[in-house]
Design a protein around this motif. Sequence first.
Motif, PDB file in Angstrom:
ATOM      1  N   ASP A 212       0.864  -1.184   0.000  1.00 59.07           N
ATOM      2  CA  ASP A 212       0.000   0.000   0.000  1.00 59.07           C
ATOM      3  C   ASP A 212       0.899   1.231   0.000  1.00 59.07           C
ATOM      4  OD1 ASP A 212      -2.034   1.798   0.226  1.00 59.07           O
ATOM      5  OD2 ASP A 212      -2.377   1.463   2.366  1.00 59.07           O
ATOM      6  N   ARG A 213       1.241   1.696  -1.190  1.00 60.59           N
ATOM      7  CA  ARG A 213       2.157   2.836  -1.305  1.00 60.59           C
ATOM      8  C   ARG A 213       1.776   3.667  -2.523  1.00 60.59           C
ATOM      9  NH1 ARG A 213       5.294   1.563  -5.591  1.00 60.59           N
ATOM     10  NH2 ARG A 213       5.711  -0.657  -6.018  1.00 60.59           N
ATOM     11  N   PRO A 214       2.169   4.935  -2.563  1.00 56.42           N
ATOM     12  CA  PRO A 214       1.849   5.779  -3.705  1.00 56.42           C
ATOM     13  C   PRO A 214       2.436   5.209  -5.002  1.00 56.42           C
ATOM     14  CG  PRO A 214       2.634   7.112  -1.876  1.00 56.42           C
ATOM     15  CD  PRO A 214       2.887   5.677  -1.513  1.00 56.42           C
ATOM     16  N   GLY A 215       1.622   5.159  -6.034  1.00 58.87           N
ATOM     17  CA  GLY A 215       2.107   4.732  -7.338  1.00 58.87           C
ATOM     18  C   GLY A 215       2.063   3.251  -7.594  1.00 58.87           C
ATOM     19  N   ALA A 216       1.643   2.427  -6.610  1.00 59.49           N
ATOM     20  CA  ALA A 216       1.658   0.975  -6.808  1.00 59.49           C
ATOM     21  C   ALA A 216       0.695   0.560  -7.915  1.00 59.49           C
ATOM     22  CB  ALA A 216       1.317   0.264  -5.503  1.00 59.49           C
ATOM     23  N   ARG A 247      -6.179  -6.789  -4.274  1.00 55.96           N
ATOM     24  CA  ARG A 247      -5.813  -7.499  -5.496  1.00 55.96           C
ATOM     25  C   ARG A 247      -6.748  -7.032  -6.601  1.00 55.96           C
ATOM     26  NH1 ARG A 247      -7.671 -12.272  -2.525  1.00 55.96           N
ATOM     27  NH2 ARG A 247      -5.452 -12.803  -2.479  1.00 55.96           N
ATOM     28  N   PHE A 248      -6.330  -7.279  -7.838  1.00 58.06           N
ATOM     29  CA  PHE A 248      -7.124  -6.832  -8.975  1.00 58.06           C
ATOM     30  C   PHE A 248      -7.405  -8.005  -9.907  1.00 58.06           C
ATOM     31  CE2 PHE A 248      -5.475  -2.939  -7.337  1.00 58.06           C
ATOM     32  CZ  PHE A 248      -6.461  -2.006  -7.593  1.00 58.06           C
ATOM     33  N   VAL A 249      -8.667  -8.139 -10.252  1.00 58.62           N
ATOM     34  CA  VAL A 249      -9.065  -9.079 -11.296  1.00 58.62           C
ATOM     35  C   VAL A 249      -9.053  -8.295 -12.602  1.00 58.62           C
ATOM     36  CG1 VAL A 249     -10.807 -10.692 -12.107  1.00 58.62           C
ATOM     37  CG2 VAL A 249     -10.512 -10.316  -9.645  1.00 58.62           C
ATOM     38  N   ILE A 250      -8.286  -8.780 -13.573  1.00 52.55           N
ATOM     39  CA  ILE A 250      -8.015  -8.009 -14.790  1.00 52.55           C
ATOM     40  C   ILE A 250      -8.371  -8.836 -16.013  1.00 52.55           C
ATOM     41  CG2 ILE A 250      -6.242  -6.840 -16.149  1.00 52.55           C
ATOM     42  CD1 ILE A 250      -4.667  -6.506 -13.494  1.00 52.55           C
ATOM     43  N   ASP A 251      -9.150  -8.245 -16.911  1.00 52.61           N
ATOM     44  CA  ASP A 251      -9.360  -8.795 -18.253  1.00 52.61           C
ATOM     45  C   ASP A 251      -8.626  -7.910 -19.233  1.00 52.61           C
ATOM     46  OD1 ASP A 251     -11.015 -10.770 -17.288  1.00 52.61           O
ATOM     47  OD2 ASP A 251     -12.868  -9.791 -17.873  1.00 52.61           O
ATOM     48  N   LEU A 252      -7.823  -8.504 -20.082  1.00 48.74           N
ATOM     49  CA  LEU A 252      -7.079  -7.733 -21.070  1.00 48.74           C
ATOM     50  C   LEU A 252      -7.313  -8.296 -22.458  1.00 48.74           C
ATOM     51  CD1 LEU A 252      -4.145  -9.482 -21.736  1.00 48.74           C
ATOM     52  CD2 LEU A 252      -3.990  -9.014 -19.298  1.00 48.74           C
ATOM     53  N   ASP A 253      -7.234  -7.419 -23.440  1.00 44.07           N
ATOM     54  CA  ASP A 253      -7.456  -7.818 -24.825  1.00 44.07           C
ATOM     55  C   ASP A 253      -6.234  -8.552 -25.357  1.00 44.07           C
ATOM     56  OD1 ASP A 253      -9.882  -6.594 -24.677  1.00 44.07           O
ATOM     57  OD2 ASP A 253      -9.323  -4.822 -25.847  1.00 44.07           O
TER      58      ASP A 253
END
Length: 313
Positions: A212-216, A247-253
Motif C-alpha cells: 500500500d504505497r503511492p504509485g503501486a 488485489r485486482f481481477v483483470i481482463d485484457l485484450d
Amino acid sequence: MPAADLSYSYLGPAGTFTEAALAQVTAAQGASWRPVNNIGEALDDVVGGVSIAAMLAIENTVEGGVAAVLDALASIPDLRIVGEYLVPVRFALVVRPGVGLDTVRAVAAHPVAYAQCRVWLHEHLPSHTQLPAASNVQAAQFLAEHEGDLAQAAIATPTAGARFGLTTLAEDIGDNPNAMTRFVLVARAGSVPLPAPTGADKTSIVADLPSDRPGALLELLEQFATRGVNLSLLHSRPIGDELGRYRFVIDLDGHLDDARVADALLGVRRFSPRVLFLGSYPRADGRPVAAAEAHDDVVYAEARSWLEELRRS
C-alpha cells in the motif's frame, strides 16, 4: 470421453439466464446439465470432478463485476476460464393469479436483478420490501409454492411466470434496455486445452498489489500500457489480511500467445507477489483485437532477432 458422459453445472433451477448461457456452449450439447443452488456448489462440482465445467455470471452492464465470482476465482487454485458468453437481460414482475399491483408489499428477487429494476420499483412500488432469492427463477418458484408467505410478487425471467402458473403484471421492468450479463465457463486447469488464439481473444488474471504505497497501482497498469495492451475489466477486491491491501481481477485484450500479452504478463509477474492466470479464450462478441504497429508480434520477433545478433557479435 464422449459428451454424454460429461456434466456441466449452472445456477438453477431450469430457466435461468445462466442456463441460457450454457445453451450457447457447443461442447455441452448432449451432455448432462446439473442445476445447483449457488456459486460455491458450482465450483465444488468442478474442483471435485463432478462436472467438467461450470457456467458463472461474472459481469453485468449495470452492476459491474459479480464480487462472489471474482473472489472465488481469486481464491480457489487451478481454475481456468475457457469461454465467455453474453446473454441479454430482461425482467418481468410476476404474481399469483388474482394479485394486483396495489396489494404487493414485498418482492422476491435475486439481488443483481433487483438492482437493475430500481427505477421501475420506486415508481410503481415505492413502499415495498425486498426479499432476496438465490436466482430469478427461484424467486418465481418460491412465490408459486409458498402462498401466504411474505412475498406477493417476484422479479423473474420473462418465461418464469408461465412455467410456474403465475401471472405477469409487467414486462421489461429493467432500468436499462441494453442490459447484458457476461458469463464465463470455468473448468479445472489441465482438464481442457488452452483455447488457440483466434485474433479476437481475452485473457484474465488476478494480481496482488505488492504494498500500500503511492504509485503501486500506476506501476501495475504501466505493465500493460507500455506494451499496448488494452484492459476491459479492472476490478479491485480486498486481499483480506489487513486494511489497504488489494488485489485486482483483470481482463485484457489478447491471447497468452500474443507477444505483447506474454511480455506484459512477465512484467506483472516481476512486479506482483502473486499472479493467477485464469485463462485466454475467445471473446463472446467476436471483435478482433488489433495491436498498434509497435506492438505487433512481428516487431517483437525482429527485436529478439536483433538482440541475438548482438550476443553473437
